[in-house]
Write an enzyme that holds these catalytic residues in place. Structure first.
Site, PDB file in Angstrom:
ATOM      1  N   HIS A  45       1.167   1.277 -13.159  1.00 51.16           N
ATOM      2  CA  HIS A  45       1.910   0.080 -13.569  1.00 51.16           C
ATOM      3  C   HIS A  45       3.385   0.448 -13.794  1.00 51.16           C
ATOM      4  CE1 HIS A  45       2.368  -3.903 -15.392  1.00 51.16           C
ATOM      5  NE2 HIS A  45       3.138  -3.329 -16.282  1.00 51.16           N
TER       6      HIS A  45
ATOM      7  N   GLU B  68       6.026   6.519  -9.288  1.00 45.73           N
ATOM      8  CA  GLU B  68       4.650   6.075  -9.032  1.00 45.73           C
ATOM      9  C   GLU B  68       3.966   6.992  -8.025  1.00 45.73           C
ATOM     10  OE1 GLU B  68       5.206   1.192  -9.470  1.00 45.73           O
ATOM     11  OE2 GLU B  68       4.343   2.049  -7.663  1.00 45.73           O
TER      12      GLU B  68
ATOM     13  N   GLY C  56       0.778  -1.232   0.000  1.00 43.63           N
ATOM     14  CA  GLY C  56       0.000   0.000   0.000  1.00 43.63           C
ATOM     15  C   GLY C  56       0.805   1.274   0.000  1.00 43.63           C
TER      16      GLY C  56
ATOM     17  N   GLY D  70      -8.901  -5.963 -20.233  1.00 38.62           N
ATOM     18  CA  GLY D  70      -7.634  -6.616 -20.519  1.00 38.62           C
ATOM     19  C   GLY D  70      -6.634  -6.430 -19.397  1.00 38.62           C
TER      20      GLY D  70
END
Lengths: 212, 212
Positions: free
Chosen positions: B111, B176, B16, B145
């Protein structure tokens, strides 16, 4: 470490701006362009080569029995010219396995994407259609696949608002024109090798004095 | 343009750290994290959420007839909590079409690669195995997907000598942790839309005063 320039050959199909970049940078210094081969006549790249005093030859498929025979004739000529590194600069055709075996670990290509994303033709159009925000250029070893060989150098460019292929190409061209000569320079000083633990990982030796 | 924070929910599976980044940045400002859902109990992320005063719930597959039933229960709870944007932060499972239809154009994921390269699990390991020199992070809309939805934000990082996944992860984590809150901020001010001429191309509206 040799002081004499590395004999290289350039394979072209089109306008030859990457050939020009090589002629303007490494040619006569770290490398000497000893031959320029084209799969089709009339490529502007051939004029650039001739203007640079470089010997050129056209290897048309229609002049040979098949692609293999054409590739063999081209390989013979390139070997005869003494080329020790082949640089594909906008060369649009796949090379046969037999051709590549003549120049082991010595054929490189420049591609306008961050491979493995968007291999093959129209890489910039593919990237725009996907909607990426980061573009880039890859110099890689050539294998029998389509833009699938080990990566030597990559450089990225964030273009989050890009929508026009021409605009992206204009932005990537200067990167191609710096990255490809850089790869040739590294190759000429023997600084490019494969990691024995993962041959897909290309190691660039740092430039440290003349020792070792 | 609304001044009240956008209610968002975060779906987690692991440590997290991206949830923590959201709690530390946009939470209480542009957005309010109104719910944290996990597919498995014991995720450290749940403790972070609780410590931040955010309501949490675990939706284990074994408590439901099948994945669809689990997803439905989770969607019901997230709707009930008023979430208008769902953020996947290390959520490791695919979401069903029925789930995604409950939150149209409102589920995003972060990602650790420059998609479309290296989708799915172990993206960094995939990239190292391929031998890339440029890594990166993508925030994208989630579709049915695997990491295949339209790209919202991407940032690249050149790591030509990278060989260790942990080292690459350490380098990508701060990206990120800045890119995901940035995407939430853009979403909260209504700045994220699809190009009508190519819905895969996400347009980010520039921040210009309060007009239009």
């Amino acid at each position: 470490m040799t002081e004499s320039p590395l004999p290289i050959a350039v394979l072209v199909s089109g306008a030859g701006t990457n050939l020009q970049a090589l002629l303007d940078t490494v040619h006569g210094h770290e490398a000497e362009v000893v031959a320029v081969a084209s799969g089709a006549p009339g490529a502007l790249a051939l004029e650039r080569a001739a203007a640079g005093g470089v010997q050129t030859r056209v290897f048309e498929r229609s002049d040979h029995a098949d692609r293999e025979a054409r590739d063999e004739a081209m390989a013979d000529w390139l070997v005869e010219r003494g080329a020790r590194l082949l640089v594909l600069a906008g060369y649009m055709e796949l090379l046969s396995a037999a051709f590549l075996e003549r120049f082991p670990d010595a054929v490189i290509n420049v591609h306008p994407s961050l491979l493995p994303a968007f291999p093959g033709l129209h890489a910039i159009e593919q990237a725009l259609a996907y909607g990426v925000k980061v573009f880039g250029v890859t110099v890689h070893f050539v294998d029998e696949g389509c833009d699938s060989g080990p990566v030597i150098l990559q450089r990225s460019l964030e273009l989050p608002d890009a929508r026009d292929p021409g605009e992206v190409l204009q932005a990537l061209r200067p990167i191609e024109h710096s990255l490809l000569p850089e790869a040739v320079r590294l190759f000429a000083r023997g600084a490019v090798s494969a990691d024995p633990r993962n041959p897909r990982r290309i190691v660039i030796a740092p430039q440290v004095g003349e020792s070792s």
